[in-house]
Design an enzyme around this catalytic site. Sequence first.
Site, mmCIF file in Angstrom:
data_model
loop_
_atom_site.group_PDB
_atom_site.id
_atom_site.type_symbol
_atom_site.label_atom_id
_atom_site.label_comp_id
_atom_site.label_asym_id
_atom_site.label_seq_id
_atom_site.Cartn_x
_atom_site.Cartn_y
_atom_site.Cartn_z
ATOM 1 N N GLY A 39 0.367 -1.347 -0.398
ATOM 2 C CA GLY A 39 -0.337 -0.003 -0.152
ATOM 3 C C GLY A 39 1.172 1.134 0.038
ATOM 4 O O GLY A 39 2.311 1.141 0.776
ATOM 5 N N TYR A 43 1.684 9.858 3.512
ATOM 6 C CA TYR A 43 2.223 8.909 4.428
ATOM 7 C C TYR A 43 3.710 8.452 4.157
ATOM 8 O O TYR A 43 4.879 8.778 4.755
ATOM 9 C CB TYR A 43 1.718 8.514 5.582
ATOM 10 C CG TYR A 43 1.182 7.687 5.616
ATOM 11 C CD1 TYR A 43 1.881 6.174 5.085
ATOM 12 C CD2 TYR A 43 -0.349 7.028 5.593
ATOM 13 C CE1 TYR A 43 1.657 5.187 3.649
ATOM 14 C CE2 TYR A 43 -0.569 6.238 4.069
ATOM 15 C CZ TYR A 43 0.312 4.534 4.082
ATOM 16 O OH TYR A 43 -0.537 3.482 2.901
ATOM 17 N N ASP A 158 -11.929 10.135 12.312
ATOM 18 C CA ASP A 158 -11.771 9.865 10.600
ATOM 19 C C ASP A 158 -12.256 8.475 10.299
ATOM 20 O O ASP A 158 -11.288 7.484 9.389
ATOM 21 C CB ASP A 158 -10.454 10.113 10.182
ATOM 22 C CG ASP A 158 -10.134 10.602 8.903
ATOM 23 O OD1 ASP A 158 -10.784 10.992 8.047
ATOM 24 O OD2 ASP A 158 -8.881 10.282 8.480
#
Length: 369
Positions: A39, A43, A158
């Site tokens: 993935g 970030y 979130d």
Amino acid sequence: MAMMVDPPNGMGNQGKHYYTMWQTLFEIDTKYVPIKPIGRGAYGIVCSSINRATNEKVAIKKINNVFDNRVDALRTLRELKLLRHLRHENVIALKDIMMPVHRRSFKDVYLVYELMDTDLHQIIKSSQPLSNDHCQYFLFQLLRGLKYLHSAGILHRDLKPGNLLVNANCDLKICDFGLARTNNTKGQFMTEYVVTRWYRAPELLLCCDNYGTSIDVWSVGCIFAELLGRKPIFPGTECLNQLKLIVNVLGTMSEADIEFIDNPKARKYIKTLPYTPGIPLTSMYPQAHPLAIDLLQKMLVFDPSKRISVTEALEHPYMSPLYDPSANPPAQVPIDLDIDENLGVDMIREMMWQEMLHYHPEVVAGVNM
């Protein structure tokens, strides 16, 4: 796949070895053997790996240049502090944080999590059929993990399908706690920096200062609707459009429904929207179980004070085949997440180092100062 490489400048650090994946260098502890990248996000990169000491498969997340953006560095610190305290089968476990070589100058952070196969976003957009049992089980686990968080005084803030990790057994774990806050810090944070818009509760869209655990319940309702319909229920293009889409489905609000709005401009905007009777959820999700629709209706309530709580949702008849109150212990202690939002980068780095030490009791103070 992961490819082993020589260290930069031929100068390796003791206890580390070097791999490249997707043009990114990983400097990781020798006990971890990377398998492949799985993935990528803003970030950095996540790869699957094996812990040679335990033979366990894990996910290693490299956060590149974590201190380049102070706000992102604070998010990372907050997640580290929180995950150290959380222990629940529906919350992702942080197993290790690799110790950097240089305490005062490290730039990258390597986090080691338990490995999951996919996330709910990937499942929803796949062609894999989802039965009522699937939807029920995913929702149950999400509510269960959320009840644990709320019992610790934590708002996730979130929740979205991409932050719900799933494995081949359909086990679900909540992840990404960078925006989480304790429930007692009201009106202290920029509302805009909360919850991906499509899953954002009306009280956040309307810039209300006093919000609580019900913001997470709204997000759960949006996720549940997406499970039932295989597409987002409120895919707004910007904040005002998001509110419009919500009112189009729920119907025009009565005076009592908007009493909670403490922002005069926001209240005025809601009143200017043209009258709409709303769209029955039964017509939007004709295949859904009637009890699923009933629970969804109780989650997607405009006024947060009238929205169902997580505990009430778990006690709803739709959950009764799965819910056992005695098997849902609360978190042991409320967690203190108070971090000064104005901390400088050097202090954030030092606090991260202190967090890392919790996973490495063998590291002796005085080394690599």
